[in-house]
Motif scaffolding. Sequence first.
Motif, mmCIF file in Angstrom:
data_model
loop_
_atom_site.group_PDB
_atom_site.id
_atom_site.type_symbol
_atom_site.label_atom_id
_atom_site.label_comp_id
_atom_site.label_asym_id
_atom_site.label_seq_id
_atom_site.Cartn_x
_atom_site.Cartn_y
_atom_site.Cartn_z
ATOM 1 N N LYS A 195 0.827 -1.213 0.000
ATOM 2 C CA LYS A 195 0.000 0.000 0.000
ATOM 3 C C LYS A 195 0.860 1.262 0.000
ATOM 4 O O LYS A 195 0.490 2.277 -0.609
ATOM 5 C CB LYS A 195 -0.923 -0.008 1.221
ATOM 6 C CG LYS A 195 -1.901 1.147 1.250
ATOM 7 C CD LYS A 195 -2.819 1.071 2.461
ATOM 8 C CE LYS A 195 -3.776 2.266 2.481
ATOM 9 N NZ LYS A 195 -4.685 2.206 3.661
ATOM 10 N N ASP A 196 2.007 1.209 0.667
ATOM 11 C CA ASP A 196 2.884 2.383 0.678
ATOM 12 C C ASP A 196 3.403 2.693 -0.728
ATOM 13 O O ASP A 196 3.598 3.860 -1.087
ATOM 14 C CB ASP A 196 4.064 2.150 1.629
ATOM 15 C CG ASP A 196 3.622 2.112 3.083
ATOM 16 O OD1 ASP A 196 2.560 2.684 3.378
ATOM 17 O OD2 ASP A 196 4.334 1.516 3.902
ATOM 18 N N TRP A 242 1.743 2.101 -3.517
ATOM 19 C CA TRP A 242 0.632 2.762 -4.219
ATOM 20 C C TRP A 242 0.503 4.217 -3.774
ATOM 21 O O TRP A 242 0.297 5.115 -4.590
ATOM 22 C CB TRP A 242 -0.664 2.001 -3.933
ATOM 23 C CG TRP A 242 -1.902 2.765 -4.289
ATOM 24 C CD1 TRP A 242 -2.432 2.933 -5.531
ATOM 25 C CD2 TRP A 242 -2.749 3.478 -3.385
ATOM 26 N NE1 TRP A 242 -3.573 3.708 -5.466
ATOM 27 C CE2 TRP A 242 -3.788 4.053 -4.158
ATOM 28 C CE3 TRP A 242 -2.744 3.683 -2.008
ATOM 29 C CZ2 TRP A 242 -4.794 4.815 -3.586
ATOM 30 C CZ3 TRP A 242 -3.750 4.438 -1.441
ATOM 31 C CH2 TRP A 242 -4.751 4.992 -2.221
ATOM 32 N N SER A 243 0.644 4.487 -2.486
ATOM 33 C CA SER A 243 0.532 5.851 -1.970
ATOM 34 C C SER A 243 1.631 6.752 -2.524
ATOM 35 O O SER A 243 1.412 7.950 -2.744
ATOM 36 C CB SER A 243 0.582 5.834 -0.441
ATOM 37 O OG SER A 243 0.492 7.139 0.076
ATOM 38 N N SER A 244 2.816 6.169 -2.774
ATOM 39 C CA SER A 244 3.930 6.972 -3.280
ATOM 40 C C SER A 244 3.694 7.469 -4.702
ATOM 41 O O SER A 244 4.384 8.387 -5.167
ATOM 42 C CB SER A 244 5.232 6.163 -3.242
ATOM 43 O OG SER A 244 5.177 5.098 -4.171
ATOM 44 N N ASN A 294 1.081 17.695 -3.102
ATOM 45 C CA ASN A 294 -0.153 16.907 -3.145
ATOM 46 C C ASN A 294 -1.212 17.593 -4.003
ATOM 47 O O ASN A 294 -1.898 16.953 -4.812
ATOM 48 C CB ASN A 294 -0.686 16.684 -1.729
ATOM 49 C CG ASN A 294 0.233 15.819 -0.894
ATOM 50 O OD1 ASN A 294 1.014 15.023 -1.427
ATOM 51 N ND2 ASN A 294 0.166 15.974 0.421
ATOM 52 N N ALA A 348 -4.204 7.487 -6.140
ATOM 53 C CA ALA A 348 -3.214 7.799 -5.107
ATOM 54 C C ALA A 348 -3.290 9.269 -4.707
ATOM 55 O O ALA A 348 -3.143 9.618 -3.525
ATOM 56 C CB ALA A 348 -1.812 7.450 -5.596
ATOM 57 N N ALA A 388 -6.275 10.092 -2.445
ATOM 58 C CA ALA A 388 -6.085 9.691 -1.048
ATOM 59 C C ALA A 388 -5.432 10.792 -0.225
ATOM 60 O O ALA A 388 -5.431 10.731 1.011
ATOM 61 C CB ALA A 388 -5.246 8.414 -0.982
ATOM 62 N N LYS A 389 -4.883 11.811 -0.890
ATOM 63 C CA LYS A 389 -4.213 12.908 -0.185
ATOM 64 C C LYS A 389 -4.999 14.209 -0.285
ATOM 65 O O LYS A 389 -4.439 15.293 -0.114
ATOM 66 C CB LYS A 389 -2.811 13.108 -0.767
ATOM 67 C CG LYS A 389 -1.928 11.863 -0.643
ATOM 68 C CD LYS A 389 -0.545 12.086 -1.213
ATOM 69 C CE LYS A 389 0.312 10.835 -1.066
ATOM 70 N NZ LYS A 389 1.682 11.012 -1.585
#
Length: 642
Positions: A166-167, A169-171, A319, A368, A371-372
Amino acid sequence: MCRNSRMGLLGNSQMAYNHQAALEYKPGVHCKESNASLKIRSFVERNLQARIVLFIFALLGVSMVIGDGVFTPTMSVLSAVSGLQIKFPGLHQNCIVIIACVILAALFALQHYGTRRVGFLFAPVLIAWLACITSIGAYNIIKWNPSVIQAFSPYYIYNFFKQAGKDGWSSLGGIVLCVTGAEAMFADLGHFSKLSIRVGFTAVVYPCLVVAYMGEAAYLSKHHEDLERSFYKAIPEGVFWPVLIIATLATVVGSQAIISAIFSIISQCRALGCFPRVKIIHTSNSIYGQIYIPEVNWFLMLLCLAITIGFRDTRMIGNAYGLAVIIVMLVTTCLMFFIITTVWNRPVLWALLFVFTFGSLELLYLSACLAKVHHGGWVPLLLSSLCLISMSSWHYGTFKKQHFEVQNKISLDRLLDLGPTLGLVRVPGIGLVFSNLNYGVSPMFAHFVTNFPAFHRILIFVSLETQIVPKVPLSERFVVGRLGSPEHHIFRCVVRYGYKDARRDSHNFETQLLMKVAEFIRQEGDADISRNVNSIVVGTVSDQVVSALEGSKKDRKKRVAFIGVLEREKMKAEVQELVEEKESGVSYVIGHTIVLAHDSSSVLKRTAINIYGFLRRNSRRPSVSLGLPHTSVVEVGMVYHV
């Protein structure tokens, strides 16, 4: 799409003014239209809701580009200036913010000079910047980890997501910042050819960026603790200050590019009736793309300063920046489906393959970035929403205003028939009546005549049209016709502009218009002479019979010459009268209307009309926007209930 079909909401009357002009701006070689393409085109053309959704979707992309114009200068300048903390660790973040704000303010303050005076520095600065990052990247690869070249293998992409989960994907919300700027590449088309852009990007820019990122990755593989400031930490000590200076200059050049792109796209939206009236200043006489819009410039500056002071952190700004960029790319990809199928007439399978290939990647990045949203990503959504509401409301209000004028127009014959009743008088001079109608008399002018029963001896109804082509040749710009009989001296002129054509010289416009009217009078006179000669030729058959019976013969050539001289004298007299009335003065009659929604209208319609009214009151007046001389303008006030 609007040039090649009826899929848009910009109005069919604004489509290419002739078939040849439409063909001139169609890209590429076209294939025969398939049944699937025909069905897609027909569905959208018949379905009003589909056209509205398509139009709003396109405006969403435009709104995000405008938001991009806020984040690019902020992110670029703030990240460049933050390199000072490497040499001065004790430097407070407030000092970094102040320095960034000073650079941003200077950048926007210098916009009114245009890029023509400093543009010659852009290429050397960017070449120096690309040379620096490429050299430093190669140096770090060789010194710290040559095996980083293995990252070209797709295996490491798979392995990265397998281990990071998941990290990883978040990156992706941060990785997308590596391609920011590509969404504004359309602005380069105003200065360079497509081939030069492709060669410059693929042969120079892209390889330099890849080497730079590989070098930074090689440095990080040995210095995990320097993750927050890896770019400046990876610079060798001896070249730190030159690179910092060049980096700051490069961010200014990059910011200038996106600001120019915003000016360009707003100028075109304004011409197509999708943006409020703003002042457009051309800073170069030879290059059209160099324009300056004061209202937009200062508004962008205030937003950039507000975000810089409010966020103070490149991570949160990043972001927001990434979300704006990826939405622009996704909108472009979706709209390309319709271009491929309905404009290029390629198979639907090709279009689906294109959308699936690029759209799937963009959706992955978008997920992604979404999500931010709570970490700064809400800002571009807010800015784009306000911009989208403003642009769509302006377009809707403009459409309803024009629809009201079409529904309430009156015929010129009826107006002239009422002349004796109203006591109409003709005053010296030329009157240019601006209207959105190509036929009939606008309710504004009818309202003017009924309350002030007088108008000029020569009256010209002027209709300005923006065609959905970039430029209209000057020889095809003016279309002149006569209204009523010649003794009334009333004309109609349709003035056609492309959405990239400049409208900034009222005196030049007036001169060109009157020259076209004089040319029309001469051509009309020649046509009348030709018709009269033909009627004489037909009549000579009976004349010859009569002459033979009477034993006398008339000279037909003298009759033809006499008619020709008579018509030419009439033509010369009318042209002379046009010149004399111009000396008496030229007045511009233009409407100053207030658009209100009916009390029975829905809440959504009233809201849109109220927003349109607010924007109309606070934007430039039509006379100012057209550059008309203030002392010669007659404004007619009227209320439209739509």
